[in-house]
Enzyme design. Structure first.
Site, PDB file in Angstrom:
ATOM      1  N   SER A   9     -26.878 -56.839 -38.004  1.00 25.74           N
ATOM      2  CA  SER A   9     -27.673 -57.627 -36.803  1.00 25.74           C
ATOM      3  C   SER A   9     -26.569 -58.166 -36.043  1.00 25.74           C
ATOM      4  O   SER A   9     -25.426 -57.566 -35.466  1.00 25.74           O
ATOM      5  CB  SER A   9     -28.582 -58.490 -37.381  1.00 25.74           C
ATOM      6  OG  SER A   9     -29.614 -58.859 -36.187  1.00 25.74           O
TER       7      SER A   9
ATOM      8  N   TRP B 106     -36.773 -53.055 -32.046  1.00 25.21           N
ATOM      9  CA  TRP B 106     -35.978 -54.200 -31.006  1.00 25.21           C
ATOM     10  C   TRP B 106     -34.652 -53.798 -31.065  1.00 25.21           C
ATOM     11  O   TRP B 106     -34.106 -54.004 -30.032  1.00 25.21           O
ATOM     12  CB  TRP B 106     -36.321 -55.646 -31.871  1.00 25.21           C
ATOM     13  CG  TRP B 106     -35.722 -56.713 -31.173  1.00 25.21           C
ATOM     14  CD1 TRP B 106     -34.800 -57.547 -31.805  1.00 25.21           C
ATOM     15  CD2 TRP B 106     -36.176 -57.390 -30.057  1.00 25.21           C
ATOM     16  NE1 TRP B 106     -34.520 -58.572 -31.134  1.00 25.21           N
ATOM     17  CE2 TRP B 106     -35.329 -58.581 -29.725  1.00 25.21           C
ATOM     18  CE3 TRP B 106     -37.200 -57.108 -29.136  1.00 25.21           C
ATOM     19  CZ2 TRP B 106     -35.599 -59.496 -28.854  1.00 25.21           C
ATOM     20  CZ3 TRP B 106     -37.415 -58.205 -27.968  1.00 25.21           C
ATOM     21  CH2 TRP B 106     -36.535 -59.150 -27.873  1.00 25.21           C
TER      22      TRP B 106
ATOM     23  N   HIS C  24     -35.664 -54.202 -40.029  1.00 27.76           N
ATOM     24  CA  HIS C  24     -34.578 -54.851 -39.853  1.00 27.76           C
ATOM     25  C   HIS C  24     -33.805 -55.552 -40.893  1.00 27.76           C
ATOM     26  O   HIS C  24     -34.410 -56.685 -41.405  1.00 27.76           O
ATOM     27  CB  HIS C  24     -34.755 -55.829 -38.391  1.00 27.76           C
ATOM     28  CG  HIS C  24     -33.362 -56.217 -38.168  1.00 27.76           C
ATOM     29  ND1 HIS C  24     -32.503 -55.643 -37.310  1.00 27.76           N
ATOM     30  CD2 HIS C  24     -33.017 -57.524 -38.246  1.00 27.76           C
ATOM     31  CE1 HIS C  24     -31.564 -56.363 -37.130  1.00 27.76           C
ATOM     32  NE2 HIS C  24     -31.784 -57.716 -37.635  1.00 27.76           N
TER      33      HIS C  24
ATOM     34  N   LYS D  32     -22.994 -56.862 -34.752  1.00 31.06           N
ATOM     35  CA  LYS D  32     -22.243 -56.745 -33.372  1.00 31.06           C
ATOM     36  C   LYS D  32     -20.707 -57.266 -33.518  1.00 31.06           C
ATOM     37  O   LYS D  32     -19.782 -56.850 -32.811  1.00 31.06           O
ATOM     38  CB  LYS D  32     -22.965 -57.866 -32.190  1.00 31.06           C
ATOM     39  CG  LYS D  32     -24.441 -57.562 -32.158  1.00 31.06           C
ATOM     40  CD  LYS D  32     -25.141 -58.577 -31.113  1.00 31.06           C
ATOM     41  CE  LYS D  32     -26.532 -58.930 -31.446  1.00 31.06           C
ATOM     42  NZ  LYS D  32     -27.572 -57.866 -31.256  1.00 31.06           N
TER      43      LYS D  32
HETATM   44  C1  GTR Z   1     -32.456 -61.581 -32.936  1.00 33.54           C
HETATM   45  C2  GTR Z   1     -31.703 -60.889 -31.878  1.00 33.54           C
HETATM   46  C3  GTR Z   1     -30.757 -59.632 -32.295  1.00 33.54           C
HETATM   47  C4  GTR Z   1     -30.127 -59.865 -33.461  1.00 33.54           C
HETATM   48  C5  GTR Z   1     -31.140 -60.461 -34.739  1.00 33.54           C
HETATM   49  C6  GTR Z   1     -30.129 -61.245 -35.843  1.00 33.54           C
HETATM   50  O1  GTR Z   1     -33.256 -62.441 -32.852  1.00 33.54           O
HETATM   51  O2  GTR Z   1     -32.309 -60.677 -30.792  1.00 33.54           O
HETATM   52  O3  GTR Z   1     -29.950 -59.528 -31.362  1.00 33.54           O
HETATM   53  O4  GTR Z   1     -29.006 -60.057 -33.542  1.00 33.54           O
HETATM   54  O5  GTR Z   1     -31.634 -61.728 -34.034  1.00 33.54           O
HETATM   55  O6  GTR Z   1     -28.932 -61.185 -35.863  1.00 33.54           O
HETATM   56  O7  GTR Z   1     -30.654 -61.571 -36.922  1.00 33.54           O
END
Ligand code: GTR
Length: 434
Positions: free
Chosen positions: A267, A358, A413, A271
């Protein structure tokens, strides 16, 4: 009392709700028309045709675009006389029922007589005869969350209040022990002959918009003050900087094969892993798990989370200039396939999950396809599909033909054992044989 006309009140209300209400697009047919920047075009328009040209011209120019427009510029550790020191705080030679050596290490980064300490938890296989290839990944909830072992230290740095009993305000507490163990199958990792090193990401920089006050940003107050406010480093760049300093330490560690350190993240930390891999070629392999917007997903598709939305929710993750591209992705001089290209020719894994719309799984896959021409400059294939097919692969049919691995896990996710098994297979193929 200030009188506000009724019409003005309505307009204000509508403005606020318009800014807050965001309807993600999940319809392929509604993706805006876009043209991706050509990974192999140099600034004078000529095409880059060799790996040498890529390394001397294309790569530095692409990296600079990402620094200036997306993640920000980080201090140069050599110019800033940064030093890194590790100190083993505790060690257990028969951790995990005798399968692993577990060490808890303080890794201290010093600049201008001030320092920041990251607590690093390192597992290596008990049976290993020499240094082992090692996964290095940041964790979200503290080192104590990756395994229930009561000896693991609980971090004392700022943590988001999770409101679920695992934190007390902004502090980690005992109740968080082992809560993220599902994401870290340590026995499997060491059983396959690899090490695992992990650090709580808040030890490097607190995940909040604190105006460069704390964490690694705070350590470089002098440098920040002299840097361009539009382009100085955001939190993702800060966490990536910490990963590189962790690697500085691992280079001195006899149990870790520092030529084979695999940077992994999920997540926002996916990045971060990508940016760490792009900026630090010492990472031998890079893994982006469900990294989405600002990670592996193409920004121009504006599918699921968009640049505008991420900058609204997390303004501190990127540099300030990235805000210029809110609802304006096609004006970006780069797109995320070029971030993946910066990792070439090193092995790279990109993974998505079917329910994680998402993060735009298709956009993550297309990035792999469009990064592949740079891999080919090195005489290896990227995603390894015939003529760079853009057809989305089926769920749980991993593509591991070339130097880019892509898979789409069934589920939400998350960082699951299924994902780890694919990463271990890919690491076996590319690193273990070295
Ligand atoms: C979310 C965000 C994503 C992702 C995620 C995470 O809220 O929109 O880009 O990075 O968090 O890191 O858990």
């Amino acid at each position: 009392m200030l009188r506000v006309p009724f019409v003005a009140l309505c307009a204000m209300f509508l403005g606020v709700t318009a800014a807050r209400s965001f309807e993600p697009n999940y319809d392929e047919a509604k993706i805006p028309q876009y043209q991706l920047p050509d990974t192999l075009a140099s600034s004078d328009g000529a095409s880059i045709t060799s790996s040498q040209q890529w390394e001397s011209v294309g790569r530095p120019a692409t990296l600079k675009l990402f620094q200036d427009h997306v993640y920000g510029v980080s201090p140069d550790p050599v110019q800033q006389n940064v030093t890194v020191q590790g100190k083993v705080v505790s060690r257990k030679d028969d951790a995990l029922g005798g399968r692993a050596i577990r060490r808890d290490i303080d890794v201290t980064v010093t600049h201008n007589n001030a320092s920041l300490t990251m607590q690093m938890l390192v597992y290596t296989p008990a049976s290993s005869q020499g240094p082992v290839p090692t996964f290095l990944g940041l964790n979200f909830q503290g080192n104590h969350s990756v395994d229930p072992d009561p000896a693991i230290r609980i971090p004392d740095s700022w943590m988001r209040n999770r409101n679920n009993g695992t934190t007390d305000g902004n502090r980690a507490i005992e109740a968080g022990r082992g809560v993220a163990a599902d994401r870290w199958p340590i026995e499997t990792i060491v059983g396959r002959g690899y090490g695992l090193a992990t650090i709580y990401y808040g030890d490097i920089d607190p995940d909040q918009d604190d105006g460069f006050q704390n964490g690694i940003h705070g350590l470089f107050a002098d440098w920040n003050a002299s840097a361009d406010p539009q382009t100085r480093w955001g939190s993702i760049a800060g966490w990536a900087f910490g990963l590189s300093r962790a690697l500085d330490f691992l280079e001195t560690d006899a149990q870790v094969d520092a030529r084979n350190v695999i940077v992994i993240g999920h997540s926002r930390l996916g990045k971060t892993a990508l940016w760490a891999g792009a900026t630090d070629p010492r990472f031998a392999m890079v893994i982006s798990n469900d990294s989405g917007c600002g990670g592996a997903a193409l920004s121009r598709r504006a599918f699921g989370e968009t640049v505008g939305r991420i900058n609204q929710s997390f303004p501190h993750w990127f540099n300030d200039r990235f805000q210029d591209y809110n609802e304006n992705e096609s004006a970006l001089p780069v797109d995320q396939h070029q971030l993946l290209a910066l990792i070439a020719p090193r092995p790279l894994c990109v993974a998505s999950a079917t329910e994680d719309r998402w993060a735009d799984p298709h956009g993550e896959f297309l990035s792999c396809v469009h990064a592949s021409p740079v891999y080919r400059l090195y005489g290896v294939s990227g995603i390894g599909l015939a003529s760079d097919s853009v057809d989305m692969p089926s769920p749980e049919q991993p593509l591991q033909y070339g130097h880019i691995s892509y898979h789409l896990r069934i589920g939400k996710h998350d960082l699951a054992e299924y994902d780890w098994l694919r990463y271990l297979d890919f690491a076996d193929k590319h690193l273990m044989k070295r």
